[in-house]
Write an enzyme that holds these catalytic residues in place. Sequence first.
Site, short mmCIF file in Angstrom:
data_model
loop_
_atom_site.label_atom_id
_atom_site.label_comp_id
_atom_site.label_asym_id
_atom_site.label_seq_id
_atom_site.Cartn_x
_atom_site.Cartn_y
_atom_site.Cartn_z
N ASP A 1 -11.36 2.52 4.00
CA ASP A 1 -11.68 1.07 3.79
C ASP A 1 -13.22 0.88 3.45
O ASP A 1 -13.80 -0.26 3.37
CB ASP A 1 -11.16 0.15 5.01
CG ASP A 1 -9.90 -0.44 4.65
OD1 ASP A 1 -9.33 -0.68 3.65
OD2 ASP A 1 -9.21 -0.65 5.69
N GLN B 1 -4.66 -1.38 9.38
CA GLN B 1 -4.33 -2.87 8.93
C GLN B 1 -4.99 -3.77 9.80
O GLN B 1 -4.76 -3.94 11.07
CB GLN B 1 -2.91 -2.98 8.67
CG GLN B 1 -2.73 -4.47 8.07
CD GLN B 1 -3.35 -4.55 6.73
OE1 GLN B 1 -3.17 -3.60 5.75
NE2 GLN B 1 -3.93 -5.72 6.23
N LYS C 1 0.84 -1.07 0.01
CA LYS C 1 0.01 -0.11 -0.01
C LYS C 1 0.79 1.22 -0.01
O LYS C 1 0.45 2.15 -0.63
CB LYS C 1 -1.03 0.07 1.27
CG LYS C 1 -1.97 -0.74 1.00
CD LYS C 1 -2.68 -1.35 2.33
CE LYS C 1 -3.58 -2.29 2.20
NZ LYS C 1 -4.53 -2.86 3.35
#
Length: 227
Positions: free
Chosen positions: A120, A97, A53
């Site tokens: 997200d 994460q 990422k």
Amino acid sequence: MTAQLINGKDLSQQIRKNIKEKASQLTEKYRQPCLAVILVGEDPASQVYVRNKVKSCEDCGIKSILQRLPADSTEKEVIDLINALNQDKEVDGILVQLPLPKHISEQKIIETIDVAKDVDGFHLHNVGALSCGLPCLKPCTPHGVIKMLESANIDLEGKLALVLGRSNIVGKPMAQLLLEKNATVILARNIPIYFVFQYIWRKYRNSKYIFFYRIWVIINKSGNIIY
């Protein structure tokens, strides 16, 4: 019947090119877009995901901030860090994460993230907006599947789609996005893919198949998506 292959790599490169152009425009007019990523612990898979990422951000001209916390960090320490990033006007997106260490509530952490920075799309506000068909930040994997189908000019309206798996990260939002396209959706439990494949192969062996991560889209000879 020859299978229909969707080239996700080519599509990804095109999307990244478009993002890089937009990021460059924003940098010239305002400032460089910024994504903050929080990694708690030393999970090997999570470290790979985060590293990718960060690299993707760099390739697209997006500033990335990686915040590492030890595995024994308290829930409060993670929440305090998120609150600080929420208040930081130079940070546009926040990504925590997953998975987190077991002593930390993932849902509480997700709900701490500013809705507008929840890249997200896991915050309850974004989940609710998605279910109502309202503008929101969408989970990346199911959103990516829709983009792949669109790139192949596959019309989902009126088609029957079967989604295997009902996770909050992929299965459920995938079903919602298919519904947005006016597909008829069956959301099934995560049953062994081998038996599903056997059933599908015996019944539709003369059809074309498209396979996504736990998502089957089956197209018959007439080009209709039947699953």
